[in-house]
Enzyme design. Sequence first.
Site, PDB file in Angstrom:
ATOM      1  N   ASP A 132       0.736  -1.129   0.139  1.00 37.54           N
ATOM      2  CA  ASP A 132      -0.007  -0.090   0.064  1.00 37.54           C
ATOM      3  C   ASP A 132       0.818   1.217   0.068  1.00 37.54           C
ATOM      4  O   ASP A 132       1.722   1.270   0.524  1.00 37.54           O
ATOM      5  CB  ASP A 132      -0.755   0.042   1.461  1.00 37.54           C
ATOM      6  CG  ASP A 132      -1.908  -0.972   1.468  1.00 37.54           C
ATOM      7  OD1 ASP A 132      -2.207  -1.726   0.243  1.00 37.54           O
ATOM      8  OD2 ASP A 132      -2.660  -1.023   2.212  1.00 37.54           O
ATOM      9  N   ARG A 182      -1.270  -0.873  -8.624  1.00 34.71           N
ATOM     10  CA  ARG A 182      -2.907  -0.442  -8.221  1.00 34.71           C
ATOM     11  C   ARG A 182      -2.991   1.242  -8.247  1.00 34.71           C
ATOM     12  O   ARG A 182      -2.189   1.877  -7.532  1.00 34.71           O
ATOM     13  CB  ARG A 182      -3.062  -0.743  -6.632  1.00 34.71           C
ATOM     14  CG  ARG A 182      -4.518  -0.123  -6.321  1.00 34.71           C
ATOM     15  CD  ARG A 182      -4.622  -0.497  -4.761  1.00 34.71           C
ATOM     16  NE  ARG A 182      -4.595  -1.920  -4.388  1.00 34.71           N
ATOM     17  CZ  ARG A 182      -4.310  -2.113  -3.120  1.00 34.71           C
ATOM     18  NH1 ARG A 182      -3.827  -1.336  -2.389  1.00 34.71           N
ATOM     19  NH2 ARG A 182      -4.001  -3.375  -2.749  1.00 34.71           N
TER      20      ARG A 182
HETATM   21  P1  FDA Z   1     -14.122   9.187  -4.651  1.00 35.54           P
HETATM   22  O1  FDA Z   1     -13.782   9.822  -3.263  1.00 35.54           O
HETATM   23  O2  FDA Z   1     -14.526  10.516  -5.735  1.00 35.54           O
HETATM   24  O3  FDA Z   1     -15.565   8.675  -4.668  1.00 35.54           O
HETATM   25  C1  FDA Z   1     -16.388   8.180  -5.489  1.00 35.54           C
HETATM   26  C2  FDA Z   1     -17.695   7.762  -4.653  1.00 35.54           C
HETATM   27  O4  FDA Z   1     -17.425   6.535  -4.257  1.00 35.54           O
HETATM   28  C3  FDA Z   1     -18.350   8.449  -3.854  1.00 35.54           C
HETATM   29  O5  FDA Z   1     -19.203   9.676  -4.322  1.00 35.54           O
HETATM   30  C4  FDA Z   1     -19.119   7.418  -2.940  1.00 35.54           C
HETATM   31  O6  FDA Z   1     -20.433   7.330  -3.579  1.00 35.54           O
HETATM   32  C5  FDA Z   1     -18.185   6.394  -3.017  1.00 35.54           C
HETATM   33  N1  FDA Z   1     -17.265   6.284  -1.871  1.00 35.54           N
HETATM   34  C6  FDA Z   1     -15.847   6.654  -2.009  1.00 35.54           C
HETATM   35  N2  FDA Z   1     -15.494   6.579  -0.457  1.00 35.54           N
HETATM   36  C7  FDA Z   1     -16.222   6.235   0.086  1.00 35.54           C
HETATM   37  C8  FDA Z   1     -16.333   5.797   1.351  1.00 35.54           C
HETATM   38  N3  FDA Z   1     -15.275   5.930   2.329  1.00 35.54           N
HETATM   39  N4  FDA Z   1     -17.395   5.275   2.196  1.00 35.54           N
HETATM   40  C9  FDA Z   1     -18.522   5.177   1.252  1.00 35.54           C
HETATM   41  N5  FDA Z   1     -18.548   5.546   0.087  1.00 35.54           N
HETATM   42  C10 FDA Z   1     -17.568   5.915  -0.551  1.00 35.54           C
HETATM   43  N6  FDA Z   1      -5.298   5.332  -0.720  1.00 35.54           N
HETATM   44  C11 FDA Z   1      -3.974   5.411  -0.654  1.00 35.54           C
HETATM   45  O7  FDA Z   1      -3.450   6.511  -0.284  1.00 35.54           O
HETATM   46  N7  FDA Z   1      -3.006   4.398  -0.607  1.00 35.54           N
HETATM   47  C12 FDA Z   1      -3.452   3.225  -0.760  1.00 35.54           C
HETATM   48  O8  FDA Z   1      -2.689   2.240  -0.609  1.00 35.54           O
HETATM   49  C13 FDA Z   1      -4.718   2.747  -0.965  1.00 35.54           C
HETATM   50  N8  FDA Z   1      -5.263   1.558  -1.325  1.00 35.54           N
HETATM   51  C14 FDA Z   1      -6.591   1.566  -1.820  1.00 35.54           C
HETATM   52  C15 FDA Z   1      -7.207   0.156  -2.243  1.00 35.54           C
HETATM   53  C16 FDA Z   1      -8.268  -0.002  -2.672  1.00 35.54           C
HETATM   54  C17 FDA Z   1      -8.545  -1.464  -3.044  1.00 35.54           C
HETATM   55  C18 FDA Z   1      -9.136   1.001  -3.072  1.00 35.54           C
HETATM   56  C19 FDA Z   1     -10.515   0.894  -3.502  1.00 35.54           C
HETATM   57  C20 FDA Z   1      -8.580   2.344  -2.434  1.00 35.54           C
HETATM   58  C21 FDA Z   1      -7.454   2.428  -1.922  1.00 35.54           C
HETATM   59  N9  FDA Z   1      -7.047   3.780  -1.454  1.00 35.54           N
HETATM   60  C22 FDA Z   1      -5.756   3.948  -1.047  1.00 35.54           C
HETATM   61  C23 FDA Z   1      -8.111   4.776  -1.009  1.00 35.54           C
HETATM   62  C24 FDA Z   1      -7.967   5.674  -2.467  1.00 35.54           C
HETATM   63  O9  FDA Z   1      -6.884   6.549  -2.476  1.00 35.54           O
HETATM   64  C25 FDA Z   1      -9.315   6.741  -2.147  1.00 35.54           C
HETATM   65  O10 FDA Z   1      -9.208   7.456  -0.898  1.00 35.54           O
HETATM   66  C26 FDA Z   1     -10.734   5.950  -2.007  1.00 35.54           C
HETATM   67  O11 FDA Z   1     -10.843   4.894  -2.883  1.00 35.54           O
HETATM   68  C27 FDA Z   1     -12.001   7.263  -2.424  1.00 35.54           C
HETATM   69  O12 FDA Z   1     -11.840   7.322  -3.836  1.00 35.54           O
HETATM   70  P2  FDA Z   1     -12.583   7.012  -4.848  1.00 35.54           P
HETATM   71  O13 FDA Z   1     -11.601   6.740  -6.216  1.00 35.54           O
HETATM   72  O14 FDA Z   1     -13.693   5.776  -4.595  1.00 35.54           O
HETATM   73  O15 FDA Z   1     -13.356   8.201  -5.520  1.00 35.54           O
END
Ligand code: FDA
Length: 305
Positions: A132, A182
């Site tokens: 990560d 990732r």
């Molecule tokens: P965005 O934040 O724009 O969200 C899009 C939509 O998804 C929101 O409108 C909501 O509907 C839904 N959503 C998002 N987060 C939610 C929550 N917490 N609860 C409920 N609904 C939610 N980051 C990092 O810095 N280091 C890492 O190693 C990782 N590893 C990682 C693994 C995996 C498998 C995932 C999916 C994510 C990570 N992340 C991470 C986290 C990543 O950086 C980011 O903070 C989150 O995925 C939220 O961003 P989105 O891309 O989902 O978009």
Amino acid sequence: MEKIMKDFFLFLSKNRSLTKLAKKYGLRFGAGRFVAGETIDQAVKVIKELNSKGLVVTIDYLGEFVDNEAEANEMANQSIEAIRAIGREKLKSQLSLKMTSMGLDISDELVMGNMRRILEAAKENNVFVTIDMEDYSRCGKTIEVFKQLRSEYDNIGTVIQAYLYRTEKDIMDLNDYSPNLRLVKGAYKESPEVAFPEKKDVDENLKKIIKMHLQNGNYTAVASHDDEIINYTKQLVKELNIPNSQFEFQMLYGIMPERQKELVQEGYTMRVYVPYGTDWYGYFMRRLAERPANVAFVLKGMFKK
Ligand code: FDA
């Protein structure tokens, strides 16, 4: 208001006293929505359930910012236990972990020793391991650790965060390692000196690096719950003729489970990040920061017995 709430939860995520308190009192305040349990047995049960629905997994024994050698060694032992459980129970699961839980803040020797132990066990059990990515201050060092380990092992990948200005260059430099990466937006509180402060710029940069990494011919895990990013990826792979075997979608346990199942039904590989363990506090606070609406779950959790 949303920005203030976000900053507040990211500030809380780094509070060490609250982290210790949370460990002592067990999963609380609705954290069970995002964390599969406190023990490996509980996590195995959740993974079997997900696997039965066609979802694959990456399991994470929660832990970060470890500041003593004994704890870092114990964290590595727990990851090895998780790897053995994957092998024994024939789970469709990879492993994820954080370098600060392996001793990154203590010494290079410690972190490399722990990682080599884990990667040997992972090789024996045919398990892929993803490092990560944590906050900006550890990014450069984490990438160096990854490069070294990648030159020794095939079963390792890492994470690149679209919110950092340095990311595009990292994607170019890492290409020599043909890495399985990732790609995420980024979850930590960073200064505008190092990271895009505006969401639209982060989203555009994520699209840009997804395209770059796929066009470089590398395996790409698109880890996002954002429909715009998911639809962009679907369209892009069609245009570029990229086979489904070169990419996958990833989401976090407890977030948008229906969308996860839909993607499986559409024929995509969908991997769920399943965290477990007692050190759930920092992870949980980052999930609250991403979506302040989640605070409603916390409030409900507080009034549950
Ligand atoms: P965005 O934040 O724009 O969200 C899009 C939509 O998804 C929101 O409108 C909501 O509907 C839904 N959503 C998002 N987060 C939610 C929550 N917490 N609860 C409920 N609904 C939610 N980051 C990092 O810095 N280091 C890492 O190693 C990782 N590893 C990682 C693994 C995996 C498998 C995932 C999916 C994510 C990570 N992340 C991470 C986290 C990543 O950086 C980011 O903070 C989150 O995925 C939220 O961003 P989105 O891309 O989902 O978009």
